[in-house]
Motif scaffolding. Structure first.
Motif, PDB file in Angstrom:
ATOM      1  N   ASP A 156     -69.945  41.513  62.524  1.00 39.59           N
ATOM      2  CA  ASP A 156     -70.389  42.725  61.827  1.00 39.59           C
ATOM      3  C   ASP A 156     -71.410  43.531  62.623  1.00 39.59           C
ATOM      4  OD1 ASP A 156     -69.797  44.272  59.579  1.00 39.59           O
ATOM      5  OD2 ASP A 156     -71.685  43.737  58.614  1.00 39.59           O
ATOM      6  N   ARG A 157     -71.549  43.260  63.916  1.00 40.48           N
ATOM      7  CA  ARG A 157     -72.431  44.054  64.767  1.00 40.48           C
ATOM      8  C   ARG A 157     -71.591  44.841  65.760  1.00 40.48           C
ATOM      9  NH1 ARG A 157     -76.482  44.511  61.519  1.00 40.48           N
ATOM     10  NH2 ARG A 157     -77.283  42.491  60.819  1.00 40.48           N
ATOM     11  N   PRO A 187     -75.030  60.301  69.798  1.00 44.25           N
ATOM     12  CA  PRO A 187     -73.771  59.851  70.374  1.00 44.25           C
ATOM     13  C   PRO A 187     -73.332  58.511  69.785  1.00 44.25           C
ATOM     14  CG  PRO A 187     -75.381  60.446  72.077  1.00 44.25           C
ATOM     15  CD  PRO A 187     -76.114  60.377  70.781  1.00 44.25           C
ATOM     16  N   ASP A 188     -72.054  58.222  69.896  1.00 53.03           N
ATOM     17  CA  ASP A 188     -71.535  56.947  69.400  1.00 53.03           C
ATOM     18  C   ASP A 188     -72.242  55.766  70.062  1.00 53.03           C
ATOM     19  OD1 ASP A 188     -69.877  58.360  67.824  1.00 53.03           O
ATOM     20  OD2 ASP A 188     -67.995  57.709  68.747  1.00 53.03           O
ATOM     21  N   LEU A 189     -72.490  55.883  71.367  1.00 50.94           N
ATOM     22  CA  LEU A 189     -73.117  54.774  72.083  1.00 50.94           C
ATOM     23  C   LEU A 189     -74.537  54.516  71.584  1.00 50.94           C
ATOM     24  CD1 LEU A 189     -71.888  55.517  75.718  1.00 50.94           C
ATOM     25  CD2 LEU A 189     -71.120  53.684  74.207  1.00 50.94           C
ATOM     26  N   ALA A 190     -75.215  55.543  71.125  1.00 53.02           N
ATOM     27  CA  ALA A 190     -76.585  55.375  70.648  1.00 53.02           C
ATOM     28  C   ALA A 190     -76.641  54.596  69.343  1.00 53.02           C
ATOM     29  CB  ALA A 190     -77.248  56.736  70.467  1.00 53.02           C
ATOM     30  N   GLU A 191     -75.521  54.522  68.620  1.00 55.53           N
ATOM     31  CA  GLU A 191     -75.497  53.839  67.330  1.00 55.53           C
ATOM     32  C   GLU A 191     -75.079  52.379  67.454  1.00 55.53           C
ATOM     33  OE1 GLU A 191     -76.430  55.029  64.204  1.00 55.53           O
ATOM     34  OE2 GLU A 191     -77.320  56.494  65.560  1.00 55.53           O
ATOM     35  N   ALA A 192     -74.748  51.928  68.646  1.00 57.77           N
ATOM     36  CA  ALA A 192     -74.282  50.556  68.831  1.00 57.77           C
ATOM     37  C   ALA A 192     -75.458  49.586  68.889  1.00 57.77           C
ATOM     38  CB  ALA A 192     -73.452  50.443  70.109  1.00 57.77           C
ATOM     39  N   CYS A 236     -84.602  37.662  67.265  1.00 49.37           N
ATOM     40  CA  CYS A 236     -83.359  37.970  66.568  1.00 49.37           C
ATOM     41  C   CYS A 236     -83.580  37.871  65.059  1.00 49.37           C
ATOM     42  CB  CYS A 236     -82.258  37.014  67.014  1.00 49.37           C
ATOM     43  SG  CYS A 236     -80.634  37.415  66.327  1.00 49.37           S
ATOM     44  N   SER A 237     -83.278  38.965  64.356  1.00 52.40           N
ATOM     45  CA  SER A 237     -83.425  39.024  62.903  1.00 52.40           C
ATOM     46  C   SER A 237     -82.560  40.179  62.413  1.00 52.40           C
ATOM     47  CB  SER A 237     -84.887  39.245  62.509  1.00 52.40           C
ATOM     48  OG  SER A 237     -85.331  40.513  62.967  1.00 52.40           O
ATOM     49  N   LEU A 238     -82.549  40.401  61.124  1.00 52.00           N
ATOM     50  CA  LEU A 238     -81.778  41.522  60.600  1.00 52.00           C
ATOM     51  C   LEU A 238     -82.371  42.854  61.035  1.00 52.00           C
ATOM     52  CD1 LEU A 238     -80.868  40.354  56.971  1.00 52.00           C
ATOM     53  CD2 LEU A 238     -79.508  40.221  59.066  1.00 52.00           C
ATOM     54  N   GLU A 239     -83.671  42.875  61.392  1.00 51.47           N
ATOM     55  CA  GLU A 239     -84.281  44.078  61.928  1.00 51.47           C
ATOM     56  C   GLU A 239     -83.964  44.256  63.409  1.00 51.47           C
ATOM     57  OE1 GLU A 239     -85.920  41.878  59.999  1.00 51.47           O
ATOM     58  OE2 GLU A 239     -85.781  43.141  58.220  1.00 51.47           O
ATOM     59  N   CYS A 240     -83.671  43.178  64.090  1.00 51.03           N
ATOM     60  CA  CYS A 240     -83.290  43.201  65.509  1.00 51.03           C
ATOM     61  C   CYS A 240     -82.098  42.269  65.668  1.00 51.03           C
ATOM     62  CB  CYS A 240     -84.469  42.744  66.368  1.00 51.03           C
ATOM     63  SG  CYS A 240     -84.147  42.762  68.139  1.00 51.03           S
ATOM     64  N   PRO A 241     -80.919  42.711  65.226  1.00 47.98           N
ATOM     65  CA  PRO A 241     -79.792  41.780  65.035  1.00 47.98           C
ATOM     66  C   PRO A 241     -79.125  41.253  66.298  1.00 47.98           C
ATOM     67  CG  PRO A 241     -79.138  44.010  64.492  1.00 47.98           C
ATOM     68  CD  PRO A 241     -80.602  44.064  64.755  1.00 47.98           C
ATOM     69  N   VAL A 242     -79.279  41.917  67.426  1.00 50.48           N
ATOM     70  CA  VAL A 242     -78.650  41.438  68.660  1.00 50.48           C
ATOM     71  C   VAL A 242     -79.714  41.323  69.736  1.00 50.48           C
ATOM     72  CG1 VAL A 242     -76.944  41.881  70.450  1.00 50.48           C
ATOM     73  CG2 VAL A 242     -76.423  42.486  68.082  1.00 50.48           C
ATOM     74  N   VAL A 243     -79.920  40.108  70.209  1.00 44.29           N
ATOM     75  CA  VAL A 243     -80.857  39.846  71.297  1.00 44.29           C
ATOM     76  C   VAL A 243     -80.089  39.143  72.406  1.00 44.29           C
ATOM     77  CG1 VAL A 243     -82.931  38.610  72.002  1.00 44.29           C
ATOM     78  CG2 VAL A 243     -82.846  39.712  69.759  1.00 44.29           C
ATOM     79  N   ALA A 244     -80.117  39.719  73.582  1.00 40.60           N
ATOM     80  CA  ALA A 244     -79.301  39.217  74.686  1.00 40.60           C
ATOM     81  C   ALA A 244     -80.175  38.791  75.851  1.00 40.60           C
ATOM     82  CB  ALA A 244     -78.313  40.290  75.142  1.00 40.60           C
ATOM     83  N   ASP A 268     -77.767  36.178  70.807  1.00 40.20           N
ATOM     84  CA  ASP A 268     -78.060  35.741  69.445  1.00 40.20           C
ATOM     85  C   ASP A 268     -77.760  36.907  68.525  1.00 40.20           C
ATOM     86  OD1 ASP A 268     -78.795  33.174  69.974  1.00 40.20           O
ATOM     87  OD2 ASP A 268     -80.930  33.613  70.178  1.00 40.20           O
ATOM     88  N   ILE A 269     -76.975  36.671  67.493  1.00 43.49           N
ATOM     89  CA  ILE A 269     -76.554  37.720  66.574  1.00 43.49           C
ATOM     90  C   ILE A 269     -76.955  37.335  65.159  1.00 43.49           C
ATOM     91  CG2 ILE A 269     -74.609  39.051  65.680  1.00 43.49           C
ATOM     92  CD1 ILE A 269     -73.100  38.409  68.251  1.00 43.49           C
ATOM     93  N   SER A 270     -77.715  38.193  64.543  1.00 44.06           N
ATOM     94  CA  SER A 270     -78.116  37.992  63.147  1.00 44.06           C
ATOM     95  C   SER A 270     -77.291  38.910  62.259  1.00 44.06           C
ATOM     96  CB  SER A 270     -79.615  38.302  62.984  1.00 44.06           C
ATOM     97  OG  SER A 270     -80.016  38.125  61.657  1.00 44.06           O
ATOM     98  N   HIS A 271     -76.731  38.359  61.205  1.00 41.26           N
ATOM     99  CA  HIS A 271     -75.918  39.170  60.300  1.00 41.26           C
ATOM    100  C   HIS A 271     -76.102  38.708  58.867  1.00 41.26           C
ATOM    101  CE1 HIS A 271     -72.549  36.220  59.657  1.00 41.26           C
ATOM    102  NE2 HIS A 271     -73.096  35.707  60.734  1.00 41.26           N
TER     103      HIS A 271
END
Length: 1176
Positions: free
Chosen positions: A724-725, A826-831, A934-942, A968-971
């Motif tokens: 869902d990310r 832009p679309d990329l800015a929303e990813a 990684c949290s719902l406020e910062c859902p993707v940490v790489a 790490d993906i938080s969802h």
């Protein structure tokens, strides 16, 4: 590759180190031969005087400084040099648990809180240090806001979470309808039903089909043809559905639903040859249906009622009875081949319950019909101008109809079913349509605006509670009409196409193609708006005190009918406090590879060395290729094919197939999608075990070549959802040559700002556009044929023929109807995560060829990095703003002589191109600062685990590069959050008080509860609003009709369709708004009516006679407040006496007791029609 590396090369490559991944459950035996070092040798210390290392960050500087190649804890440069290492494995979480993707979030959050006590006990294998570019965090480069609950929209219950598109093949939801206790949905394979009592229950998960694991419990019907429209018949407790196969089906509401017992259909009949595109029930209970070619049919309630009374054994006879009763309105208004209504698809039907009329809607034409007499009253266009007639002849079919036909997609389903006679004229119609499109191009070239009318296509219609009618257009235009079709006003609140409406009390809701939700008052003024879905909102209904919205992807959300209100913040706060209960943490790895193949081919061994050898612990593989094909002819053909939505080539497919073999495609990985633009190719593979959680693939391409039209330079992208990310991957080939730094920066900026993702099957938005691009394609092919030489690029420049002017107009319409709700974003800015990779072509500056070779041989990569154009431009914030790259520890990957292995293969020809790191991989995740967890406020940490080049591959003048990411993906667990939402509604006193207040209905009175009519007599029923502050809204319905027996007692009351009136009774206005301390007068009139039926309640009738028995009906005046979830009802008995016997006049009761309060769960638009008829 068979040649051995020299001793000097081995010495150099021995110092190239990559940190091994930290998951111990996988094997790491297949590492790149050029980057297998796992020990940092002190004798390979590099000079550490880099001027830009102060842009590095690290959470654990003291304990991790030696993780960086050549790092020294005692270095004098420690204050300005901090290798950035992201610790993505949470403290206290085992590596084994990470191998299964899922991580316990509670354990993770508690472990991070306690982890600082003894970091050395749980410290994982370290990720690589990273460089972060300047300029991030502002404007379009700002990390998107995420949170447990959205701060700028009301909270909602997710009845059906957004399913992945790939899981919905054959199951897409097309429409919804609400009854008092249930929400019904029409899907491609039939019907599904939710009980409102189950709305807050968790999903059934294991027993659910893929895509519905987290949906609230629901029930499905037996398989049918795709459902297109639904209408509710509350009077007979039925739901009627219109289908692609042209059938109308009935479904009983009160069925015994269970997992074992599928919802069964009742009466059904063949209504149209083509699909049933729209349905409505009139004020008199008749079913109206619209189909292709302007076909509108009426199915009289008398015939439907008799068919419903037949047994199952007489099912065929029942269907035949209804089919024979059909009234074809188009035939009635066609004289000598001239039809007064259009011959295009009937988009919408609307029953005006206020005035007993029916509106039929085409793209730019409307017609109004008398619901009782079934006669055409008026035909007019979108400007309100009356159309006297619309000609349709054999020789000149309507070009406009071809132009307004939408291409099939998830928002507008166009089902084509042509008769043999129509098919015979296909070539003629095609010729006329193409000529019409070409004429439109010429008009645009002359400044005529060929597609201005297309932006005004009507997509939706609604009856407001004050009796006004609103229509919405594809350009966002809202038009208000009175009941006679007179245009009152027009407003625009959002520049996107309108797809649906809903009205209840004093409110009108509008759903847009952008996913925007807007709330208007009865005058059309904007009250509030928010992004309701991340896809087009295709349907809105009210029920159970909520507003339910359906998005084109199939997700259904329920909103409080009073939102936005103060109570929203309370619910948001409660949901945020319970975040830990519904947060889930996953861990995956992604391998990204880039290679400029220089129009060559690679052996299987080369592909295994580059990609296949390092995927044992990888879940997603993304590969980008550049220059798979080049040359004048290919680029010209590619540009022409792109103009008509075609892409790909046999060479590009060859590369994808062979990379798939290296990845063991089929048994281990599945190819999810790809995109090719000229010589650029991007493709993605997903491990089979992760495939369930990955989908919604979209693609994009941006050309940056000559005139921003040629694909020799540019970018291709893929976007998909993972747990869902949103993740985006962009493969780029930027401008070449040492001095073209500014051009490369501009290329990136152009790609980042303009890359717009669409579904993988590119279709033009309408038939006219498709026909036009066909013309363009043929014209371009002809020009290319004439100019097929080295000067081919001149043939692709915009020409007055058609291309540029019309393309700009089409783009303007497209952007107006599909613009992102966050304007300018832009679309990329929303990813949540963006990875850029490819041949960026940034070179080494201020250094000679010999000096560069010397630095490489001395392993002085830190000094070379100071000469790197990309690093300098990123540091200045001019390109790849805010993006990250692992510290480069491999030799420059350009330029090599083909076939020469090792570092001795650098270009030694006449040009002696300076070695450079042209091939790069950069990324941006959700972190706004290095310390974010990684949290719902910062859902993707790489973090980056490996970053290196495959130096032993010699098939190209570039070396392939690869980068392994740990994510790490938080969802959100949607099922659990829905359960928590229900608990809040039940337990929070403030919320319960708010919901209780919605039950309030202002006091009203009726002047009588009994009316007797004679000889076409009229009696006024008066409804008074006793409130001095709040308006009320009423609607008059007929609960049933009875025939009076000889003993003056009525027989059983029988309701008509949708609680409609009998044909002898006229109630005007049957709905409306009563302002505070005002009185509404409702005219109740008996009208002479001769039946055309053979039987009335089983009694034979002649065709010319009328039913002469006395009758009685029960009128219910339902009253609600502005946002009431319940209603009060006044009951009025109306008796029609045909016999001349004198009857004492009824004694008016100025204040009769109202009928007991009736809870209204279904307050859809058919229940909220109204008119402004007030008396003081």
């Amino acid at each position: 590759m068979s040649e051995k590396l020299g001793d000097d090369d081995r010495t150099v490559l021995a110092g190239i180190s990559e940190s091994p991944p930290h998951r111990k459950i996988h094997s790491y035996s297949h590492q790149l031969r050029t980057s297998t070092g796992t020990h940092h040798k002190r004798q390979h210390q590099l000079r550490k005087h880099s001027l830009d290392e102060n842009r590095m960050y690290n959470r654990h500087t003291a304990s991790q400084s030696n993780a960086y190649y050549g790092g020294s804890p005692n270095s004098s440069d420690d204050e300005e040099f901090y290798p950035y290492c992201t610790t993505t494995v949470p403290y206290g979480v085992s590596a084994a648990s990470m191998g299964e993707h899922h991580v316990d979030y509670l354990q993770y959050s508690q472990g991070m809180a306690a982890g600082d006590a003894d970091e050395s006990q749980n410290l994982p294998q370290q990720a690589l240090p990273e460089f972060v570019g300047s300029g991030g965090g502002v404007g379009i480069f700002k990390v998107p806001n995420r949170g447990a609950v959205h701060p700028s929209r009301p909270p909602y219950v997710e009845l059906r979470p957004h399913p992945l598109r790939e899981t919905q093949v054959g199951k897409f939801l097309r429409t919804i309808a609400s009854t008092e206790t249930q929400l019904w949905a029409g899907q491609e394979s039939g019907i599904r039903v939710w009980n409102y009592s189950d709305a807050y229950k968790p999903g059934i998960r294991v027993r659910a089909q893929r895509g519905d694991e987290d949906a609230a419990p629901f029930y499905v019907s037996t398989s049918t043809a795709p459902t297109i429209c639904l209408i509710v018949d509350q009077g007979n407790k039925m739901v009627w559905s219109g289908h692609k196969d042209g059938k109308i089906r009935s479904w009983k509401m009160e069925q015994n639903l269970s997992d074992e017992n599928a919802l069964k259909e009742g009466l059904s009949w063949q209504a149209h040859r083509g699909p049933v595109l729209s349905m409505e029930i009139s004020s008199y209970g008749d079913i109206w249906s619209g189909s292709e070619n302007g076909c509108i049919k009426i199915w009289p309630w008398e015939a439907v009622e008799k068919s419903l009374s037949l047994s199952l054994e007489e099912k065929h006879m029942a269907a035949l009875l209804v089919e024979r009763s059909a009234i074809d309105l188009k035939s009635q208004v066609t004289v000598n081949g001239v039809c007064n209504i259009p011959s295009s698809d009937v988009k919408c039907l609307l029953s005006d319950k206020v005035r007993a009329k029916v509106w039929a809607v085409w793209s730019t034409i409307f017609s109004i019909w008398d619901a009782r007499k079934r006669e055409l009253l008026k035909v007019f266009n979108i400007e309100g101008q009356v159309e006297t007639r619309i000609a349709q002849t054999e020789n000149r079919p309507e070009v406009s109809s071809a132009l307004e036909q939408p291409v099939e997609d998830e928002m507008n389903v166009k089902f084509v079913a042509k008769s043999k006679k129509e098919k015979s004229g296909f070539l003629q119609r095609s010729r006329n349509a193409i000529m019409g499109a070409a004429d439109a191009v010429r008009r645009v070239a002359k400044g005529g605006g060929g597609v201005s009318e297309d932006g005004k296509r009507t997509e939706a219609i609604v009856l407001a509670a004050n009796g006004m009618i609103w229509t919405g257009s594809s350009n966002g235009l809202l038009v208000q009409w009175d009941g006679n079709g007179n245009r009152i006003q027009e407003v625009t609140h959002h520049p996107c196409g309108i797809l649906c409406f809903c009205s209840h009390g004093s409110r009108i809701w509008v759903g847009y193609v952008s996913g925007m939700f807007q709330l208007l008052d009865l005058d059309g003024k904007l009250v509030a708006g928010w992004v309701a879905h991340n896809g087009p909102v295709v349907r809105i209904v009210t029920g159970n005190g909520s507003l339910f919205s359906l998005a084109t992807h199939g997700g259904i959300r329920g909103w409080n009918i009073s939102s936005p209100t103060n109570i929203d913040s309370t619910v948001r706060s409660e949901l945020a406090d319970r975040e830990i209960s519904y947060t889930r943490l996953e861990n995956i790895r992604i391998l990204v590879g880039t290679w400029n193949v220089g129009q060559g081919r690679a052996s299987h061994d080369a592909l295994k060395s580059w990609i296949g050898s390092t995927v044992s612990d990888v879940d997603i593989v993304v590969v980008g290729l550049q220059e798979v094909e080049m040359g004048a002819g290919f680029l010209a053909m590619s540009a022409a094919r792109e103009s008509v939505g075609l892409e790909g080539s046999s060479v590009g497919q060859w590369w994808q197939d062979h990379i798939g073999k290296a990845l063991d495609e089929g048994s281990t990985f599945e190819r999810v999608g790809s995109r090719q633009l000229a010589g650029l190719v991007i493709a993605i593979w997903v491990r089979n075990s992760l495939r369930t959680y990955v989908g919604d693939l979209d693609v994009a391409a941006v050309a940056c070549g000559l005139g921003r039209a040629i694909g020799n330079k540019g970018g291709v992208g893929l976007r998909l959802r993972v747990f869902d990310r949103i993740m985006c991957f962009v493969n780029c080939h930027l401008a070449a040559h040492l001095e073209a730094v500014n051009r490369r920066n501009a290329d990136f900026d152009h790609i980042y700002r303009t890359m717009t993702f669409t579904r993988t099957s590119n279709t033009v938005n309408n038939a006219a556009g498709k026909l036009l691009t066909t013309i363009i394609f043929k014209a371009r092919m002809y020009v290319i044929y004439l100019n097929y030489n080295d000067r081919f690029l001149s043939c692709l420049l915009p020409s007055p023929l058609s291309y540029d002017p019309y393309q700009q107009s089409v783009l303007s319409v497209s952007k107006a109807t599909t613009v992102n709700p966050n304007e300018g974003k832009p679309d990329l800015a929303e990813a949540d995560m963006v990875i850029f990779f490819g041949d960026f072509n940034y070179r080494l500056f201020g250094i000679s060829y010999d000096e560069a070779r010397d630095f490489v041989s001395q392993r002085s990569f830190d000094w070379l990095r100071e000469k790197d154009q990309l690093r300098a431009e990123m540091k200045a914030g001019k390109v790849f703003q805010g993006m990250r790259e692992a510290l480069i520890r491999f030799p420059p990957t350009y330029k090599f002589e083909r076939g020469k292995p090792g570092l001795g293969g650098y270009d030694s020809g006449e040009k002696k191109r300076i070695p450079a790191w042209c091939d790069r991989i950069l990324y941006r995740d959700n972190r706004a600062s290095p310390k974010d967890l990684c949290s719902l406020e910062c859902p993707v940490v790489a973090s980056i685990l490996q970053y290196g080049a495959c130096m032993d591959v010699t098939e190209s003048d570039h070396k392939p590069v690869r980068c392994k990411f740990n994510l790490d993906i938080s969802h959100v667990d949607r099922s659990v959050r829905r359960l928590e939402y229900g608990k809040i509604l039940q337990s929070n006193d403030a919320v319960r008080s708010n919901l209780e207040s919605l039950r309030f209905v202002p006091e009203t009175t009726a002047n009588t509860n009994r009316i007797v009519l004679h000889n076409q007599e009229t009696v006024n029923l008066k409804i008074a609003n006793k409130s001095r502050e709040d308006p009320v809204f009423y609607r008059v319905i007929c609960a049933g009709q009875s025939t009076i027996k000889e003993d003056e007692m009525p027989s059983e009351y029988r309701a008509r369709g949708s609680l409609g009136f009998p044909r002898w009774l006229q109630v005007t206005p049957a709905a409306g708004m009563i302002n505070p301390d005002q009185v509404a007068e409702i005219s109740v009139h008996q009208e002479e009516y001769h039946t055309l039926e053979e039987f009335v309640e089983g009694i034979p009738q002649s065709w010319w006679s009328e039913d002469t028995r006395d009758k009685e009906v029960i009128l219910l005046v339902n009253v609600i407040g502005s946002t009431s979830t319940e209603m009060k009802t006044h009951r009025v008995n109306v008796r029609y006496r045909y016999s001349p016997n004198p009857t004492p006049a009824p004694t008016p009761n100025p204040n009769p007791p109202p009928v007991a309060e009736t809870k209204s769960h279904n307050t859809s638009r058919k229940k909220n029609g109204g008119s402004s008829h007030h008396r003081s």
